[in-house]
Design a protein around this motif. Sequence first.
Motif, PDB file in Angstrom:
ATOM      1  N   ARG A   1       0.721  -1.268   0.003  1.00  0.00           N
ATOM      2  CA  ARG A   1      -0.089  -0.090  -0.036  1.00  0.00           C
ATOM      3  C   ARG A   1       0.815   1.092  -0.091  1.00  0.00           C
ATOM      4  O   ARG A   1       0.654   2.227  -0.712  1.00  0.00           O
ATOM      5  CB  ARG A   1      -0.941  -0.027   1.088  1.00  0.00           C
ATOM      6  N   PRO A   2       1.735   1.369   0.825  1.00  0.00           N
ATOM      7  CA  PRO A   2       2.586   2.563   0.716  1.00  0.00           C
ATOM      8  C   PRO A   2       3.398   2.651  -0.563  1.00  0.00           C
ATOM      9  O   PRO A   2       3.697   3.652  -1.111  1.00  0.00           O
ATOM     10  CB  PRO A   2       3.410   2.512   2.109  1.00  0.00           C
ATOM     11  N   MET A   3       3.859   1.391  -1.007  1.00  0.00           N
ATOM     12  CA  MET A   3       4.380   1.363  -2.196  1.00  0.00           C
ATOM     13  C   MET A   3       3.730   1.880  -3.523  1.00  0.00           C
ATOM     14  O   MET A   3       4.063   2.839  -4.230  1.00  0.00           O
ATOM     15  CB  MET A   3       5.267   0.059  -2.641  1.00  0.00           C
TER      16      MET A   3
ATOM     17  N   THR B   1       8.811   3.456  -3.023  1.00  0.00           N
ATOM     18  CA  THR B   1       9.189   2.311  -2.826  1.00  0.00           C
ATOM     19  C   THR B   1      10.561   2.354  -2.217  1.00  0.00           C
ATOM     20  O   THR B   1      10.642   1.654  -1.044  1.00  0.00           O
ATOM     21  CB  THR B   1       9.602   1.122  -4.054  1.00  0.00           C
ATOM     22  N   THR B   2      11.450   3.163  -2.678  1.00  0.00           N
ATOM     23  CA  THR B   2      12.822   3.533  -1.933  1.00  0.00           C
ATOM     24  C   THR B   2      12.611   4.108  -0.485  1.00  0.00           C
ATOM     25  O   THR B   2      13.228   3.505   0.631  1.00  0.00           O
ATOM     26  CB  THR B   2      13.519   4.755  -2.688  1.00  0.00           C
ATOM     27  N   ALA B   3      11.671   4.938  -0.336  1.00  0.00           N
ATOM     28  CA  ALA B   3      11.151   5.433   0.991  1.00  0.00           C
ATOM     29  C   ALA B   3      10.688   4.248   2.009  1.00  0.00           C
ATOM     30  O   ALA B   3      11.149   4.248   2.934  1.00  0.00           O
ATOM     31  CB  ALA B   3      10.279   6.393   0.712  1.00  0.00           C
ATOM     32  N   VAL B   4       9.895   3.389   1.370  1.00  0.00           N
ATOM     33  CA  VAL B   4       9.488   2.412   2.322  1.00  0.00           C
ATOM     34  C   VAL B   4      10.322   1.393   2.508  1.00  0.00           C
ATOM     35  O   VAL B   4      10.444   0.685   3.837  1.00  0.00           O
ATOM     36  CB  VAL B   4       8.198   1.714   1.431  1.00  0.00           C
ATOM     37  N   MET B   5      11.117   1.117   1.801  1.00  0.00           N
ATOM     38  CA  MET B   5      12.451   0.047   2.005  1.00  0.00           C
ATOM     39  C   MET B   5      13.552   0.920   2.925  1.00  0.00           C
ATOM     40  O   MET B   5      14.460   0.025   3.290  1.00  0.00           O
ATOM     41  CB  MET B   5      13.013  -0.220   0.865  1.00  0.00           C
ATOM     42  N   GLN B   6      13.119   1.867   3.684  1.00  0.00           N
ATOM     43  CA  GLN B   6      13.904   2.069   4.739  1.00  0.00           C
ATOM     44  C   GLN B   6      13.658   1.760   6.125  1.00  0.00           C
ATOM     45  O   GLN B   6      14.122   1.683   7.121  1.00  0.00           O
ATOM     46  CB  GLN B   6      13.706   3.948   4.897  1.00  0.00           C
ATOM     47  N   ASP B   7      12.322   1.131   6.205  1.00  0.00           N
ATOM     48  CA  ASP B   7      12.179   0.385   7.478  1.00  0.00           C
ATOM     49  C   ASP B   7      13.119  -0.749   7.740  1.00  0.00           C
ATOM     50  O   ASP B   7      13.407  -1.720   7.005  1.00  0.00           O
ATOM     51  CB  ASP B   7      10.605  -0.296   6.935  1.00  0.00           C
ATOM     52  N   PRO B   8      13.439  -0.578   8.974  1.00  0.00           N
ATOM     53  CA  PRO B   8      14.570  -1.379   9.323  1.00  0.00           C
ATOM     54  C   PRO B   8      14.166  -2.939   9.142  1.00  0.00           C
ATOM     55  O   PRO B   8      15.149  -3.683   8.980  1.00  0.00           O
ATOM     56  CB  PRO B   8      15.133  -1.293  10.645  1.00  0.00           C
TER      57      PRO B   8
ATOM     58  N   ASP C   1       6.738   9.132  -6.311  1.00  0.00           N
ATOM     59  CA  ASP C   1       5.909   8.167  -7.157  1.00  0.00           C
ATOM     60  C   ASP C   1       6.206   6.807  -6.966  1.00  0.00           C
ATOM     61  O   ASP C   1       6.921   6.372  -5.892  1.00  0.00           O
ATOM     62  CB  ASP C   1       6.552   8.403  -8.704  1.00  0.00           C
ATOM     63  N   ILE C   2       5.882   5.765  -7.931  1.00  0.00           N
ATOM     64  CA  ILE C   2       6.015   4.561  -7.327  1.00  0.00           C
ATOM     65  C   ILE C   2       7.353   4.104  -7.086  1.00  0.00           C
ATOM     66  O   ILE C   2       7.568   3.216  -5.948  1.00  0.00           O
ATOM     67  CB  ILE C   2       5.148   3.446  -8.524  1.00  0.00           C
ATOM     68  N   LEU C   3       8.173   4.538  -8.016  1.00  0.00           N
ATOM     69  CA  LEU C   3       9.825   4.136  -7.592  1.00  0.00           C
ATOM     70  C   LEU C   3      10.274   4.752  -6.198  1.00  0.00           C
ATOM     71  O   LEU C   3      10.680   3.935  -5.487  1.00  0.00           O
ATOM     72  CB  LEU C   3      10.622   4.496  -8.805  1.00  0.00           C
ATOM     73  N   THR C   4       9.785   6.102  -6.328  1.00  0.00           N
ATOM     74  CA  THR C   4      10.652   6.723  -5.242  1.00  0.00           C
ATOM     75  C   THR C   4       9.713   6.266  -3.745  1.00  0.00           C
ATOM     76  O   THR C   4      10.324   6.408  -2.687  1.00  0.00           O
ATOM     77  CB  THR C   4      10.695   8.171  -5.172  1.00  0.00           C
TER      78      THR C   4
ATOM     79  N   SER D   1       9.813   9.839 -12.077  1.00  0.00           N
ATOM     80  CA  SER D   1      10.172   9.728 -10.654  1.00  0.00           C
ATOM     81  C   SER D   1      10.935  11.065  -9.923  1.00  0.00           C
ATOM     82  O   SER D   1      11.190  11.182  -9.150  1.00  0.00           O
ATOM     83  CB  SER D   1      11.442   8.833 -10.699  1.00  0.00           C
ATOM     84  N   PHE D   2      11.153  11.862 -11.127  1.00  0.00           N
ATOM     85  CA  PHE D   2      11.979  13.226 -10.844  1.00  0.00           C
ATOM     86  C   PHE D   2      11.117  14.026  -9.653  1.00  0.00           C
ATOM     87  O   PHE D   2      11.647  15.077  -9.282  1.00  0.00           O
ATOM     88  CB  PHE D   2      12.307  14.175 -12.130  1.00  0.00           C
ATOM     89  N   VAL D   3       9.667  13.675  -9.626  1.00  0.00           N
ATOM     90  CA  VAL D   3       9.010  14.616  -8.609  1.00  0.00           C
ATOM     91  C   VAL D   3       9.408  14.490  -7.135  1.00  0.00           C
ATOM     92  O   VAL D   3       8.955  15.307  -6.557  1.00  0.00           O
ATOM     93  CB  VAL D   3       7.640  13.931  -8.557  1.00  0.00           C
ATOM     94  N   ILE D   4      10.404  13.446  -7.053  1.00  0.00           N
ATOM     95  CA  ILE D   4      10.974  13.507  -5.746  1.00  0.00           C
ATOM     96  C   ILE D   4      11.788  14.808  -5.332  1.00  0.00           C
ATOM     97  O   ILE D   4      11.697  15.193  -4.033  1.00  0.00           O
ATOM     98  CB  ILE D   4      11.981  12.298  -5.671  1.00  0.00           C
ATOM     99  N   ILE D   5      12.077  15.350  -6.216  1.00  0.00           N
ATOM    100  CA  ILE D   5      12.807  16.699  -5.977  1.00  0.00           C
ATOM    101  C   ILE D   5      11.777  17.893  -5.311  1.00  0.00           C
ATOM    102  O   ILE D   5      11.905  18.904  -4.751  1.00  0.00           O
ATOM    103  CB  ILE D   5      13.483  17.495  -6.967  1.00  0.00           C
ATOM    104  N   ILE D   6      10.285  17.515  -5.526  1.00  0.00           N
ATOM    105  CA  ILE D   6       9.503  18.547  -4.753  1.00  0.00           C
ATOM    106  C   ILE D   6       8.876  17.616  -3.476  1.00  0.00           C
ATOM    107  O   ILE D   6       7.811  17.928  -3.035  1.00  0.00           O
ATOM    108  CB  ILE D   6       8.533  19.041  -5.569  1.00  0.00           C
ATOM    109  N   GLY D   7       9.478  16.646  -3.286  1.00  0.00           N
ATOM    110  CA  GLY D   7       9.184  15.643  -2.074  1.00  0.00           C
ATOM    111  C   GLY D   7       7.933  14.725  -2.228  1.00  0.00           C
ATOM    112  O   GLY D   7       7.263  14.567  -1.320  1.00  0.00           O
ATOM    113  N   LEU D   8       7.587  14.713  -3.660  1.00  0.00           N
ATOM    114  CA  LEU D   8       6.601  13.704  -3.918  1.00  0.00           C
ATOM    115  C   LEU D   8       7.089  12.446  -4.352  1.00  0.00           C
ATOM    116  O   LEU D   8       8.132  12.393  -4.750  1.00  0.00           O
ATOM    117  CB  LEU D   8       5.770  14.320  -5.095  1.00  0.00           C
TER     118      LEU D   8
END
Lengths: 271, 374
Positions: B95-97, B327-334, B322-325, B313-320
């Motif tokens: 879901r977060p991904m 996932t990267t964020a979700v995968m920070q979960d230790p 997309d599906i790829l970024t 995926s470049f929307v990451i630069i405004i802190g949004l």
Amino acid sequence: MSNIIAQTQSPSPSPSPSPSPSQRLDQGPMIKLRDVSKWYGHFQVLHDVSLDVRKGERVVICGPSGSGKSTLIRCINRLEEHQKGEIIVNGIEMTDNVKNIEKIRRNIGMVFQSFNLFPHLNVLDNLTIGPMLVRHMKKKDAEELAMQFLEKVRIPEQAQKYPLQLSGGQQQRVAIARSLCMQPEIMLFDEPTSALDPEMIKEVLDTMIELADSGMTMICVTHEMGFARTVADNVILMADGKTVESGTPEEFFGNPKNPRTRLFLEQILKH
Amino acid sequence: MTTQSQHAPKMATPLEPVMQFDPNAKVPFAKWVQKHLFTSLWQSLMTLVVAALLLRFAWFVLKWGVIDAVFYTPDPDVCRAAAGACWAVIVEKHRPMLFGLYPYDEHWRLVIMMVVYLSTIVASLMPKLWNFKILIPLWILSVTSIGILMFGGVLGLVYVPTSEWGGLPLTMILFSGTVLIGMPVAVVLALGRRSPMPVARGVSVVFIEALRGVPLITILFVAVNVFPLFLPAGVEVNKLLRITVGIAIFFACYQAEVIRGGLQAIPTGQYEAAASLNMSYWQTTRKIILPQALRISLPAITNHIIAAMKNTSFVIIIGLFDILTATTAVMQDPLWRRYYIEAYLFVAAVYLFFGYALSLYARQVEKWINSGRI
Ligand SMILES: Nc1ncnc2c1ncn2[C@@H]1O[C@H](COP(=O)(O)OP(=O)(O)OP(=O)(O)O)[C@@H](O)[C@H]1O
Ligand SMILES: [Mg+2]
């Protein structure tokens, strides 16, 4: 710079296939070229060419490759721009004025050596696109008109096909029909049969002869001397951007004045 | 060995010789194998070595991905104990991904949004429905409902600002925004570059060359951080919109060059024929030149469209996210970060699905064009 003005006022009406030229050609010139010159860079393609074509007159232009035949007839509907002299069609002078160009083009149809059909449109759409876009005809009327002309060029059954599915001869007849759909008063032909296989040449020439018989004003660049003999009122030889000989078929073929004409005829009739 | 072509080319112009080569010709499998894999001793040896390696790899994939894999568990320790893949991470984190930062309880809205979006796209791609009387109401309806679903704030739906959008819906919105804004701009730029008017030509050349010469990230930086400085005080343009336009314009500059290639391939005879019919510049362009140029450049156009799907995926630069970024964020979960390979494989599968669907569709369009259906 010597220039030989084409004498088109054929003074001695000679026997001709359809109504005698004096009857057909009674009006003043429909197309008037006066000392038309054109350069590509420093290279002069046309040297002070003058030519009169009256309503209903059939002019055949021949001459060696590179002599400026295509350039000359393309100047008449402004596919090329001339730099000197006058081109007057139906009393309108060809200038930079877009309105004038449009008015002149409205009366002129053109058939190209390489057909130039629109490959992404089927035959019927090739024929209707001009009338619909330019003459604002309704689709239904345009299609009726198109079918009439397809009947005339004898390929109504190909209406739904695409250009590349037709033989060369059929494509060229579609191209003729496409021009006729704009109902022009003048038709220009630039070597309409020279991209065709021999067995297809006749079907296109037959179409052109029929068109001539219907009284269309025609200027044809062609090396089909048989066509010139039977149809032309005036045959012109161009060489090096000049009209070097001009006369009725009888004069042109029977008694050419210029040695270049004799040379040209010898070469072309040998084949 | 000669193979008879099954579909003889229908269209042969007098100028082109009929092509003898037919990529679709069928060759018996056994003969093919013999001819291509076992002609010489050396080649046979290589074939066997490569086959062994391939089999080894296939076995590894099967063992890691299926036999030893954990498909479902809420407990990361179960995955830890297993030797194979931990697909459970996808079940756990999908879901977060898929939906990023969008409020958890409102995810159902995104599911409906994706259904509406995909059905609209699929419908719009069918030639049978290419009719403004159908497409315009359809698009008005679906853009409105997607807007309502995404933003909310009406009909009792909670308001969700664009800064909380994310995941696959965001990818979809950005991607369609890029193509819908970018394609018309690309066509205008391509025409401008070949325009008889020096001013139009100059502007297009400078625009295309300047923007193609800088990295996308620079353009986005300008769109996000510099552009607002030029706006009068109090006026604000939504960040997401700004970034969409930025990506779209970058896309348009590349696409314009592709379309220019198609325009250059149109023989002058086509322009002359149109001129001799007294058609105007715009009539010629719209009805004669562009349809042919776009057909010619379709494979390359498709290529850039598929690439655009991944630029979102470049929307990451405004802190949004997309599906790829996301996932990267979700995968920070230790607890789950060890299983990032599985998570990225999932994202890759999503991209692959859409990318492959696009290229299949483009191939179908080429077939329709060749058979004269469109
Ligand atoms: N766009 C152009 N730029 C420069 N030179 C040109 C151009 N078009 C034609 N020419 C030159 O002008 C001359 C006349 O060309 P044109 O096409 O009118 O000859 P033509 O009599 O029709 O010949 P053909 O029988 O081969 O068709 C040729 O020498 C040709 O090389
Ligand atoms: Mg020529």
